[in-house]
Scaffold this active site. Structure first.
Site, mmCIF file in Angstrom:
data_model
loop_
_atom_site.group_PDB
_atom_site.id
_atom_site.type_symbol
_atom_site.label_atom_id
_atom_site.label_comp_id
_atom_site.label_asym_id
_atom_site.label_seq_id
_atom_site.Cartn_x
_atom_site.Cartn_y
_atom_site.Cartn_z
ATOM 1 N N SER A 11 66.637 42.056 56.512
ATOM 2 C CA SER A 11 67.447 40.954 56.002
ATOM 3 C C SER A 11 68.560 41.358 55.061
ATOM 4 O O SER A 11 69.382 40.516 54.687
ATOM 5 C CB SER A 11 66.549 39.920 55.318
ATOM 6 O OG SER A 11 65.776 39.227 56.276
ATOM 7 N N SER A 44 68.239 37.584 56.672
ATOM 8 C CA SER A 44 68.320 36.285 56.034
ATOM 9 C C SER A 44 69.202 36.248 54.794
ATOM 10 O O SER A 44 69.433 35.188 54.223
ATOM 11 C CB SER A 44 66.911 35.824 55.641
ATOM 12 O OG SER A 44 66.329 36.720 54.705
ATOM 13 N N LYS A 91 70.811 35.459 46.169
ATOM 14 C CA LYS A 91 70.148 34.785 47.291
ATOM 15 C C LYS A 91 69.192 33.718 46.778
ATOM 16 O O LYS A 91 68.459 33.937 45.803
ATOM 17 C CB LYS A 91 69.395 35.827 48.119
ATOM 18 C CG LYS A 91 68.703 35.302 49.369
ATOM 19 C CD LYS A 91 68.056 36.454 50.110
ATOM 20 C CE LYS A 91 67.360 36.017 51.396
ATOM 21 N NZ LYS A 91 66.814 37.175 52.142
#
Length: 400
Positions: A134, A110, A36
């Site tokens: 997330s 996210s 990420k």
């Protein structure tokens, strides 16, 4: 790379090839892992999913360094809500991440690109972060596995902060065995995992989380609960607790001011690089007084104590990952919990409790015909019991 999923922000095939030529031996030898884009991983800049801001790290984040030392290949950086401050996988500057099972739908966020890349089979596993859901929401919506580790148990060096009281790094993977292997490496837990038979496993279903879901989610969750009971687990339906509602009511009192401090520390006065909704949240967080923040922390501490006590009386708490399945981008509202709710409000409603408790939480995907994701369940264990949670899940997965 599947471009139409918008999963990767940066990937360098030449770098991947170089890594594959010089892999150290280790438990993850040859495993391909995406990262990420709030986590430092050389040779990439860390952009936080933001156009107009980046930093060039001098070293890998500690979690990435542990993966490389275990023989993993780092495939690139993945899409995220800006600075991980979102739960839907939308990013106005970069476009939304697309669901690998239906590109007309969102991934959740996210850790959006990480979930999409795993769900599409582009990588074996990925690193994400979880502040308010997330990891767990995109895992459920993309049909992959994830674990939110105990808060503070995974090194955060080299990871952009959002709300430090709740932030944690965790893995997503194509299957439970791979997930467990990656968790062991980033948690520096080398002892072999021993699957635990589900006979007598105590599972408490928080009914307030099941009530109000869409019919499809409710049916999938109830089928999973029935499978647990069929495998020998002792299932209890908790109809009295209001943990989820209390957690949602007080979550912003901690997250908003902490996120404002984090993003101001990163950006200074450069709030112009943020999407309007995130900029508004930063400004709103700055309006919280120290007294209000302290009161919210007290509420979190009190709720954490109650839930930890409940976990002392059972093995696992069960809550759906989300009250609905994946939705299209820019969906204004969804009909859950007795009325229209914004997508953000609906998704946070099931996830923020365990962020506040800080306990380990496994996101178990529930799939429909053809492997399409329908829902996911969260199985939460006591803080610090990450290993036991994975051993319980490995035993359950072999039994149901």
């Amino acid at each position: 790379m599947t471009a139409d999923l918008n999963a990767f922000i940066a990937a360098d095939p030449a770098d991947v090839a170089r890594q594959q030529e010089n892999l150290p031996p280790g438990p993850l030898h040859g495993l391909v892992v995406a990262v990420k884009d709030i986590i430092d991983a050389l040779p990439y800049a860390t952009t936080g999913g933001v156009l107009g801001w980046s930093r060039r790290p001098e070293a890998d984040a500690e979690v990435v360094a542990r993966l490389r030392a275990a023989g993993a290949v780092i495939a690139g950086k993945t899409h995220t809500n800006q600075f991980a401050y979102g739960i839907d996988g939308e990013n106005p500057a970069l476009g939304p991440a697309r669901n690998p099972h239906d590109p007309t739908l969102l991934t959740g966020g996210s850790s959006s690109g990480s979930a999409a890349a795993v769900g599409a089979g582009l990588v074996d596993a990925a690193l994400g972060t979880d502040t308010s859901g997330s990891l767990r929401v995109p895992a459920a919506w993309c049909g992959v596995w994830a674990i939110r580790p105990t808060t503070g148990s995974i090194p955060s060096a080299g990871v952009l902060p959002l709300a430090p009281s709740f932030d944690v790094v965790g893995p997503l993977a194509r299957d439970l065995d791979t997930l467990a292997a990656v968790w062991q490496v980033i948690a520096a837990d080398a002892a072999p995992l021993a699957p635990r038979a589900p006979d007598g496993l105590r599972v408490r279903v928080l009914e307030e989380g099941v009530t109000g879901c869409t019919p499809e989610v409710t049916a999938a969750v109830e089928a999973f609960i029935a499978a647990l009971a069929g495998a020998g687990a002792q299932v209890e339906r908790d109809t009295a607790s209001t943990y989820l509602a209390r957690a949602q009511a007080q979550h912003g009192g901690v997250q908003l001011p902490e996120a404002s401090r984090s993003l101001r520390g990163i950006l200074g006065d450069r709030l112009d690089v943020l999407a309007p909704d995130i900029r508004d949240r930063v400004l709103a967080g700055e309006q919280h007084t120290d007294a209000e923040y302290a009161a919210a922390l007290e509420g979190v501490t009190a709720l954490r104590g109650e839930v930890v006590a409940a976990l002392g009386e059972t093995d696992l708490l069960l809550v759906p990952c989300a009250p609905m399945g994946p939705v299209p981008p820019s969906t204004p509202a969804v009909d859950v919990d007795g009325g229209p709710r914004t997508v953000r409000e609906a998704l946070l409603s099931r996830s923020v409790l365990f962020s506040q408790v800080g306990c380990p939480v496994l996101a178990w995907p529930l799939l429909g015909p053809g492997g399409a994701p329908v829902a996911g369940v969260q199985l939460a264990g006591a803080p610090g019991a990450d290993r036991r949670l994975l051993e319980q899940a490995l035993g359950l997965a072999r039994a149901i």
